[in-house]
Design a protein around this motif. Structure first.
Motif, PDB file in Angstrom:
ATOM      1  N   ARG A 171       0.820  -1.200   0.000  1.00 27.74           N
ATOM      2  CA  ARG A 171       0.000   0.000   0.000  1.00 27.74           C
ATOM      3  C   ARG A 171       0.866   1.268   0.000  1.00 27.74           C
ATOM      4  N   GLU A 172       1.911   1.202   0.806  1.00 28.96           N
ATOM      5  CA  GLU A 172       2.802   2.389   0.917  1.00 28.96           C
ATOM      6  C   GLU A 172       3.499   2.644  -0.414  1.00 28.96           C
ATOM      7  N   THR A 173       3.882   1.611  -1.122  1.00 28.36           N
ATOM      8  CA  THR A 173       4.547   1.753  -2.417  1.00 28.36           C
ATOM      9  C   THR A 173       3.584   2.312  -3.472  1.00 28.36           C
ATOM     10  N   GLU A 194       5.686   0.646   9.360  1.00 27.84           N
ATOM     11  CA  GLU A 194       6.672   0.507  10.442  1.00 27.84           C
ATOM     12  C   GLU A 194       6.097  -0.321  11.598  1.00 27.84           C
ATOM     13  N   LYS A 195       4.826  -0.080  11.906  1.00 27.92           N
ATOM     14  CA  LYS A 195       4.184  -0.822  12.996  1.00 27.92           C
ATOM     15  C   LYS A 195       4.077  -2.309  12.653  1.00 27.92           C
ATOM     16  N   CYS A 196       3.704  -2.596  11.407  1.00 18.63           N
ATOM     17  CA  CYS A 196       3.614  -4.005  10.976  1.00 18.63           C
ATOM     18  C   CYS A 196       4.969  -4.681  11.005  1.00 18.63           C
ATOM     19  N   ALA A 200       5.782  -7.895  13.217  1.00 18.13           N
ATOM     20  CA  ALA A 200       6.336  -9.103  12.583  1.00 18.13           C
ATOM     21  C   ALA A 200       7.629  -9.522  13.260  1.00 18.13           C
ATOM     22  N   GLN A 201       8.447  -8.552  13.618  1.00 14.07           N
ATOM     23  CA  GLN A 201       9.703  -8.862  14.281  1.00 14.07           C
ATOM     24  C   GLN A 201       9.462  -9.488  15.645  1.00 14.07           C
TER      25      GLN A 201
END
Length: 440
Positions: A171-173, A194-196, A200-201
């Protein structure tokens, strides 16, 4: 490893023993062991029935042919050799009956008792040993299976976070490539990405930590499972060894070739057959039924009153040193005539051994064994008579009766003192005329 948990169990995803739930095959082997005991008992029972049936058939065959041989025209050492086959069948029949008894009385019962002692039925169904095996594996697998469930949950969370991260990045791209780019919307998409990435990390770290904890439990899990498995390996080892020993005993019972009595039977049969001597048989026949027989040649006799009548209608070899007589007249001091018979005269009753009628009894005179069936009775003769003495027929064509018995005379007396009669049961045959009196 992957799968989904249901309580303490998960769906099997591979064929490995170490997968949760795959120990069920080892548990099932306990039930299979009980079923195999029953199958082997059925196997022995069926073989025992076969042994019994074969023994009975041998006995019946030997008895029937012994009677036929004894009634037939064969004689001498060859007759003994032929009869030896019947003796062999009787002896072998006894051995097969012993095999049947051993299979059912020893092997079957031994297996039945072992099955009862090794497998204990529960009130609620199934076997105690099956439940013990299942409980043992379940207990050994439970901690590892529980931790595996957590690993599967962490994996799903991590994979879901990765999916969200990829979607946010896409989406960001796409937002950057749009011409009417809204800085505020672009910033929010950047923050979402960034939150995702952070989620994920974190999910990855929890997933990796969960795997590390599972790996720490794996050695203990394997050790516990090995111990339970070995316990039921030993249980199965006892069954296999018991089956092996039992089957060796069954083999020993079935192997008649190792039985000295079985070997003796055939040594005796061979000796008897080998003892057949054509020269001896021919000499015996010459002496008993040929020119070598003694003879009371006719001599002049004065007439005298004698109530005894000549009863013999065929030559008879008497069991005395006097040899063979043709008259058979007995001076016993009583009025009862004595009938003597001779095997030499059997020639007039000799069975037809030709191939003209192979379906009939080779030793019967006609199809139903009644030599008078084809002989019409004398016309107009039907006189009721009563027996004065007991008489036992010595030939197939003679009647047997007791003193006082009443029957019918259907033929005139012949020149040798015999009459033809018919008993009340319809049997027809010859009888000595002076053994009966007419009923007035």
């Amino acid at each position: 490893m992957s799968g989904s948990m249901d309580g303490s169990m998960i769906d099997v995803s591979s064929d490995s023993f170490w997968e949760v739930g795959n120990y069920k095959r080892t548990v099932k082997r306990v039930d299979d062991g009980h079923r195999l005991c029953s199958d082997l008992m059925n196997c022995l029972h069926e073989r025992a029935r076969i042994e019994k049936s074969y023994a009975q058939q041998l006995t019946e065959w030997g008895k029937r042919w012994r009677q036929l041989i004894e009634k037939g025209p064969q004689y001498g050492t060859l007759e003994r050799a032929w009869s030896a086959l019947c003796t062999e069948s009787e002896k072998v029949s006894e051995l097969h009956m012993e095999v049947k008894t051993a299979l059912m009385g020893e092997d079957y019962e031994k297996l039945k008792n072992w099955q009862r002692d090794a497998y204990h039925k529960q009130m609620i169904g199934g076997f105690k040993e099956t439940k013990e095996a299942d409980d043992g594996f379940r207990k050994a697998q439970k901690p590892w299976a529980k931790k595996l469930k957590e690993v599967e949950t962490m994996k799903k969370t991590y994979h879901s976070a990765c999916k969200e991260e990829k979607l946010a990045a896409s989406r960001e791209t796409n937002s950057k490539l749009e011409s009417n780019n809204n800085p505020e919307a672009q910033k929010k998409l950047q923050e979402k990405l960034e939150k995702c990435q952070q989620e994920a990390q974190k999910a990855k770290e929890r997933y990796e930590k969960s795997l590390e904890e599972l790996d720490k439990l794996t050695p203990q899990y394997m050790e516990n499972m090995e111990q339970v498995f070995e316990q039921w390996q030993q249980f199965e080892d006892k069954r296999i060894h018991f089956f092996k020993e039992l089957l060796l005993e069954v083999k020993q019972h079935l192997d008649l070739s190792s039985n000295h009595r079985f070997q003796t039977i055939y040594h005796t049969l061979e000796d008897t057959i080998s003892a057949t001597d054509a020269e001896d048989d021919l000499k015996w026949f010459r002496s008993n039924h040929g020119p070598g027989m003694p003879m009371n040649w006719p001599q002049f006799e004065d007439w005298s009153i004698d109530l005894n009548r000549t009863l013999s209608r065929r030559e008879t070899k008497k069991k005395s040193s006097e040899g063979v007589t043709l008259t058979g007249i007995s001076q016993t001091g009583s009025d009862q005539p004595v009938k003597t018979t001779s095997s030499a005269s059997n020639t007039e009753k000799t069975p037809d051994w030709s191939d003209e009628d192979t379906s009939a009894n080779p030793f019967s005179t006609n199809g139903n064994g009644n030599p008078f069936e084809d002989e019409p009775s004398s016309p107009g003769i039907s006189v009721p008579v009563r027996a004065l003495y007991d008489y036992e027929g010595q030939e197939q064509d003679e009647l047997s009766f007791k003193a006082g018995d009443e029957f019918t005379k259907i033929g005139e007396e012949d020149d040798q003192g015999w009459c033809k009669g018919r008993l009340k049961d319809g049997q027809m045959g010859l009888y000595p005329a002076n053994y009966v009196e007419d009923i007035q």
